[in-house]
Scaffold this motif. Structure first.
Motif, PDB file in Angstrom:
ATOM      1  N   ALA A 149       0.828  -1.204   0.000  1.00  8.17           N
ATOM      2  CA  ALA A 149       0.000   0.000   0.000  1.00  8.17           C
ATOM      3  C   ALA A 149       0.863   1.255   0.000  1.00  8.17           C
ATOM      4  N   LEU A 150       1.965   1.210   0.712  1.00 11.40           N
ATOM      5  CA  LEU A 150       2.867   2.357   0.753  1.00 11.40           C
ATOM      6  C   LEU A 150       3.495   2.599  -0.623  1.00 11.40           C
ATOM      7  N   CYS A 151       3.854   1.531  -1.315  1.00 11.60           N
ATOM      8  CA  CYS A 151       4.416   1.672  -2.661  1.00 11.60           C
ATOM      9  C   CYS A 151       3.393   2.271  -3.621  1.00 11.60           C
ATOM     10  N   VAL A 152       2.141   1.786  -3.531  1.00  9.88           N
ATOM     11  CA  VAL A 152       1.092   2.337  -4.387  1.00  9.88           C
ATOM     12  C   VAL A 152       0.870   3.813  -4.070  1.00  9.88           C
ATOM     13  N   LEU A 153       0.917   4.165  -2.793  1.00 15.00           N
ATOM     14  CA  LEU A 153       0.792   5.571  -2.409  1.00 15.00           C
ATOM     15  C   LEU A 153       1.902   6.394  -3.037  1.00 15.00           C
ATOM     16  N   GLY A 154       3.128   5.864  -3.022  1.00 14.38           N
ATOM     17  CA  GLY A 154       4.234   6.574  -3.644  1.00 14.38           C
ATOM     18  C   GLY A 154       4.016   6.796  -5.126  1.00 14.38           C
ATOM     19  N   LEU A 155       3.468   5.792  -5.808  1.00 12.59           N
ATOM     20  CA  LEU A 155       3.182   5.939  -7.232  1.00 12.59           C
ATOM     21  C   LEU A 155       2.073   6.961  -7.470  1.00 12.59           C
ATOM     22  N   MET A 156       1.081   6.974  -6.612  1.00 13.99           N
ATOM     23  CA  MET A 156      -0.019   7.925  -6.783  1.00 13.99           C
ATOM     24  C   MET A 156       0.423   9.363  -6.537  1.00 13.99           C
ATOM     25  N   LEU A 157       1.472   9.525  -5.744  1.00 16.08           N
ATOM     26  CA  LEU A 157       1.949  10.882  -5.449  1.00 16.08           C
ATOM     27  C   LEU A 157       2.591  11.548  -6.661  1.00 16.08           C
ATOM     28  N   VAL A 158       2.745  10.801  -7.763  1.00 16.93           N
ATOM     29  CA  VAL A 158       3.291  11.435  -8.963  1.00 16.93           C
ATOM     30  C   VAL A 158       2.398  12.580  -9.418  1.00 16.93           C
ATOM     31  N   TRP A 464      -6.210  -9.142   2.131  1.00 15.40           N
ATOM     32  CA  TRP A 464      -5.249  -8.141   2.594  1.00 15.40           C
ATOM     33  C   TRP A 464      -5.776  -6.718   2.366  1.00 15.40           C
ATOM     34  N   LEU A 465      -6.736  -6.581   1.444  1.00 13.25           N
ATOM     35  CA  LEU A 465      -7.312  -5.262   1.205  1.00 13.25           C
ATOM     36  C   LEU A 465      -8.155  -4.784   2.383  1.00 13.25           C
ATOM     37  N   GLN A 466      -8.509  -5.714   3.287  1.00  9.07           N
ATOM     38  CA  GLN A 466      -9.353  -5.356   4.424  1.00  9.07           C
ATOM     39  C   GLN A 466      -8.557  -5.025   5.679  1.00  9.07           C
ATOM     40  N   ARG A 467      -7.217  -5.102   5.603  1.00  8.29           N
ATOM     41  CA  ARG A 467      -6.400  -4.783   6.775  1.00  8.29           C
ATOM     42  C   ARG A 467      -6.489  -3.278   7.074  1.00  8.29           C
ATOM     43  N   PRO A 468      -6.601  -2.898   8.359  1.00  6.40           N
ATOM     44  CA  PRO A 468      -6.782  -1.483   8.709  1.00  6.40           C
ATOM     45  C   PRO A 468      -5.677  -0.576   8.162  1.00  6.40           C
ATOM     46  N   GLY A 469      -4.423  -1.021   8.278  1.00  3.03           N
ATOM     47  CA  GLY A 469      -3.332  -0.189   7.785  1.00  3.03           C
ATOM     48  C   GLY A 469      -3.420   0.043   6.292  1.00  3.03           C
ATOM     49  N   VAL A 470      -3.792  -0.997   5.542  1.00  4.52           N
ATOM     50  CA  VAL A 470      -3.935  -0.880   4.094  1.00  4.52           C
ATOM     51  C   VAL A 470      -5.060   0.084   3.745  1.00  4.52           C
ATOM     52  N   ILE A 471      -6.185  -0.039   4.443  1.00  4.20           N
ATOM     53  CA  ILE A 471      -7.327   0.842   4.166  1.00  4.20           C
ATOM     54  C   ILE A 471      -6.964   2.303   4.408  1.00  4.20           C
ATOM     55  N   ILE A 472      -6.270   2.560   5.506  1.00  2.00           N
ATOM     56  CA  ILE A 472      -5.895   3.944   5.840  1.00  2.00           C
ATOM     57  C   ILE A 472      -4.967   4.517   4.771  1.00  2.00           C
ATOM     58  N   ILE A 473      -3.965   3.732   4.365  1.00  2.00           N
ATOM     59  CA  ILE A 473      -3.007   4.221   3.366  1.00  2.00           C
ATOM     60  C   ILE A 473      -3.689   4.433   2.019  1.00  2.00           C
ATOM     61  N   PHE A 474      -4.566   3.482   1.609  1.00  4.25           N
ATOM     62  CA  PHE A 474      -5.240   3.587   0.316  1.00  4.25           C
ATOM     63  C   PHE A 474      -6.248   4.731   0.274  1.00  4.25           C
ATOM     64  N   ILE A 476      -5.830   7.686   1.206  1.00  2.83           N
ATOM     65  CA  ILE A 476      -5.185   8.950   0.839  1.00  2.83           C
ATOM     66  C   ILE A 476      -5.255   9.182  -0.667  1.00  2.83           C
ATOM     67  N   PRO A 477      -4.773   8.245  -1.528  1.00  3.27           N
ATOM     68  CA  PRO A 477      -4.882   8.494  -2.965  1.00  3.27           C
ATOM     69  C   PRO A 477      -6.313   8.499  -3.484  1.00  3.27           C
ATOM     70  N   VAL A 478      -7.211   7.689  -2.869  1.00  4.32           N
ATOM     71  CA  VAL A 478      -8.601   7.662  -3.320  1.00  4.32           C
ATOM     72  C   VAL A 478      -9.259   9.026  -3.116  1.00  4.32           C
ATOM     73  N   VAL A 479      -9.082   9.584  -1.927  1.00  2.00           N
ATOM     74  CA  VAL A 479      -9.649  10.899  -1.640  1.00  2.00           C
ATOM     75  C   VAL A 479      -9.046  11.956  -2.563  1.00  2.00           C
ATOM     76  N   TYR A 480      -7.756  11.845  -2.804  1.00  4.09           N
ATOM     77  CA  TYR A 480      -7.084  12.824  -3.669  1.00  4.09           C
ATOM     78  C   TYR A 480      -7.628  12.739  -5.101  1.00  4.09           C
ATOM     79  N   LEU A 481      -7.817  11.523  -5.624  1.00  2.73           N
ATOM     80  CA  LEU A 481      -8.329  11.363  -6.983  1.00  2.73           C
ATOM     81  C   LEU A 481      -9.755  11.906  -7.099  1.00  2.73           C
ATOM     82  N   ILE A 482     -10.570  11.679  -6.087  1.00  2.00           N
ATOM     83  CA  ILE A 482     -11.932  12.219  -6.101  1.00  2.00           C
ATOM     84  C   ILE A 482     -11.903  13.739  -6.111  1.00  2.00           C
ATOM     85  N   PHE A 483     -10.992  14.306  -5.324  1.00  3.84           N
ATOM     86  CA  PHE A 483     -10.860  15.762  -5.281  1.00  3.84           C
ATOM     87  C   PHE A 483     -10.408  16.309  -6.638  1.00  3.84           C
TER      88      PHE A 483
END
Length: 695
Positions: A149-158, A464-474, A476-483
């Motif tokens: 999830a952290l790696c995906v977040l890094g990619l989304m930060l592009v 693994w998509l239901q783990r709390p840490g994964v949900i919290i990290i994911f 961030i990019p979801v909210v950003y894309l909606i915005f």
């Protein structure tokens, strides 16, 4: 108090005059290694490791970590002055440092970078000293799904480093991830897109890719502009470095936030410097006012954010290495070898019985960062004048270093082919507004994304998509894309209303319209812009189809990323259709004169000059195949200075021959580099042996 005693004991150990001298030697070598593009701390660590055999463990650690700690500081010099990343971790600095140098603010950029570097380095060292016992449970609780999830977040930060072109950034990042999948897949042994060549089994070398994407396009454009980096009229203001120091101190929040990000993310094994720098850079771009508009155009805050993270990550990378024996990076893997070679067992003993060694490393980081920054500050005015070197001298010199730096990747002729191929891709991306940083980030993170995706899916299925840490990290990019979607629709409605307004205006309305003209696409842009999107769609479509027969582990990541990229491309097509349907004109590609040497030049003239400049590296590569790399460089440098730089033959030889001798002594005599074979050497092997014997 239990921690203070070994800390002061370690300070007494490192204060030994001989060890301080060894530390100084490591720092000096680190500064030199950092200035040379393509070498970096990884190669430097490998080269210097044999020299520590006769040293005691404390001196060996001081030597190696002294070198390693200041390499990111020295990386700043080519990044700002030449637009050439000194290493993958300094690519983010190019985004704003190089434009600043082009407009004559090189000293200010260097001053800001050195201040941010030393503050970030000290932050990382202090955090390392106080956090190793505390972080142990946290590190053990960080599983592969959270890392993915952290790696995906890094990619989304592009999106934050793509000048608002979020879809371009996501497609470019996906392109980089696909490139990272080239080679032998470790789980199944599947050879992916190797085209029956042994060279591609290990994948594409990151050093050659970095130099091709960033260095080749900049040097080609500087040569085509026939100007110094800072232009013909540039002036280097004395004392500009002090303005940079004030900038860094004024933006202390950016320094603190980037240092914190660099230290914490540096402790995550495998993320690497390039990833961390871009995450910190993207975070700062989103956090500061108008950052997404100004970052990448010569904003000193971008330099500060990148450099603070670049140096602070070194302290973080030592956390898993010391605490768990898990290398935080490839460089740390070599350092682990040095530990074992000197009888140091990484792991719990370094946190209990051998705390003196641990805090020796901490003190080395502190002293090394201060010493490295002081040396750089002492010569900042002289370094800033590099921006005034004529292109006719600068281009061939840097191009020769780029070729050698790229060849250091695997020391195969394929490295030069990758360099030139990446150079073409990088120039096209730069010219037509595609973020090269996103592609590089995709390449760097691609291997980790695949590894974590396979482990997470194999172990947890899709739970693994239901783990709390994964949900919290994911989130961030979801909210950003909606915005960002909301922003697009809002701006589209505003532009649609403007287009629908009466064509004939009067008074203030007419004046406002005249002040803000719409720049439409040029003939070349009108063809190239959609052609690139079509090429990307074909690329990802072929990647998806050709990977269909592979085993599940081999095709999971490439097909997932290719499918995601095709969705992004479809979204771009829909967005373009909505604009056209609403009557909103498709505007021209924006080219900033602070970062683009060809901005403002007539289009036909620009392409003609670039075509001529591109012939030189191609000729250098052809000469390498025919007579060898070093002989070709001896011909290329004075010829370029004479023809393009308009120097006399005498002056061209006086400049190029000593440079060639220095390159020869460093790489051939001292480092004993095995140069690529040439047709001349293969045809006359006796001549090759005789020349080697004479030398």
């Amino acid at each position: 108090m239990d921690l203070l005693a070994p800390a002061f004991e370690a300070l007494g150990i490192i204060a030994d005059p001989l060890r301080l001298l060894i530390l100084f030697g490591g720092v000096a070598l680190g500064l030199f290694i950092g200035v040379v593009p393509g070498i970096g701390g990884l190669v430097g660590m490998a080269l210097l490791l044999p020299f520590t055999y006769a040293m005691d463990p404390y001196a060996a650690m001081a030597f190696l970590i002294g070198m390693w700690s200041v390499t990111p500081t020295a990386d700043t010099i080519p990044s700002i002055m030449l637009g050439v990343p000194g290493g993958a971790g300094s690519a983010a600095t190019v985004m704003d440092g190089y434009p600043m140098a082009r407009r004559g603010e090189a000293a200010r950029a260097l001053g800001a970078s050195y201040t941010a570097s030393v503050l970030g380095g000290l932050f990382g060292a202090i955090l390392l000293g106080i956090s190793i016992p505390v972080l142990r449970p946290f590190m053990l609780a960080f599983g592969t799904p959270e890392l993915l999830a952290l790696c995906v977040l890094g990619l989304m930060l592009v999106a934050a480093v793509s000048q608002g072109q979020i879809l371009k950034g996501l497609v470019a990042a996906s392109f980089g991830v696909i490139l990272a999948s080239v080679g032998d897949e470790s789980q199944t042994g599947t050879l992916r897109w190797t085209f029956d060549t042994l060279y591609l089994w290990e994948g594409l070398p990151i050093v050659a890719l970095v130099l091709g994407l960033f260095a080749i396009p900049e040097i080609i454009d500087v040569g085509a502009s026939k100007q110094a980096i800072a232009g013909d009229q540039a002036k280097i203001t004395k004392g500009g470095q002090m303005q940079g120091v004030r900038d860094a101190l004024k933006n202390w929040r950016i320094v603190l936030n980037s240092s914190w990000l660099g230290s914490v993310l540096g402790a995550v094994p495998g993320l690497g410097g390039a990833t961390i720098d871009w995450i910190a850079y993207g975070s700062a771009a989103r956090a500061v006012k108008d950052g997404q508009k100004t970052f990448g155009t010569g904003d000193v805050r971008g330099v500060i954010a990148a450099e603070a993270a670049n140096n602070s990550k070194e302290g973080g990378a030592l956390v898993p290495t010391i605490a768990f024996g898990i290398p935080g990076s490839a460089t740390m893997a070599i350092l682990l070898g040095a530990f074992i070679m000197h009888g140091i067992q990484p792991g719990p003993k370094l946190l209990s019985e051998n705390l003196d060694i641990t805090y020796t490393i901490v003190w080395t980081l502190v002293i090394g960062n201060i010493l490295g920054a002081a040396i750089c500050f002492a010569f900042v005015s002289q370094l800033a004048k590099l921006a005034l070197i004529p292109a006719g001298i600068l281009v061939p010199t840097v191009m020769a270093i780029i070729f050698i730096g790229a060849y250091q990747a695997t020391r195969d002729i394929g490295d030069l082919i990758v360099l030139l191929g990446a150079g073409i891709v990088g120039w096209v991306m730069k010219r037509f507004g595609w973020p090269r940083a996103a592609l590089l980030l995709g390449v760097v993170l691609g291997g980790l994304v695949e590894q974590y995706l396979f482990i997470s899916t194999s172990r947890y299925g899709f739970d693994w998509l239901q783990r709390p840490g994964v949900i919290i990290i994911f989130m961030i990019p979801v909210v950003y894309l909606i915005f960002r979607l909301y922003q697009f629709l809002r701006d589209l409605n505003r532009k649609k209303a403007t287009v629908a307004a009466p064509a004939v205006a009067s008074g203030a309305g007419a004046a406002a319209a005249a002040a803000d003209p719409v720049e439409t696409l040029s003939p070349v842009d009108r063809f190239a812009v959609p052609a690139i999107w079509v090429a990307m769609a074909l690329f990802f479509g072929l990647a998806f189809l050709t990977s269909g027969d592979w085993r599940f582990a081999a095709k999971l990541m490439p097909q997932t990323v290719a499918a995601a990229a095709l969705i992004f491309i479809i979204c771009m097509a829909i967005a373009t259709w909505l604009k056209v349907r609403s009557g909103v004109p498709i505007t021209a590609v924006k080219r900033n004169p602070n970062s683009d040497a060809l901005a403002g030049m007539p289009e036909g003239e620009a392409y003609r000059r670039v075509g001529v400049m591109a012939l030189y590296p191609l000729a250098l590569f052809g000469g390498t195949l025919l007579i060898g790399l070093l002989p070709s460089m001896l011909l290329y440098m004075p010829l370029f200075m004479r023809v393009e730089g308009k120097l006399t033959w005498r002056r061209a030889l006086l400049i190029s021959v000593p440079l060639w001798i220095a390159i020869f002594v460093l790489f051939d005599v001292l480092l004993n580099v095995p140069w690529p074979q040439s047709l001349l050497g293969d045809t006359f092997p006796m001549l090759r042996r005789q020349l080697s014997g004479i030398i």
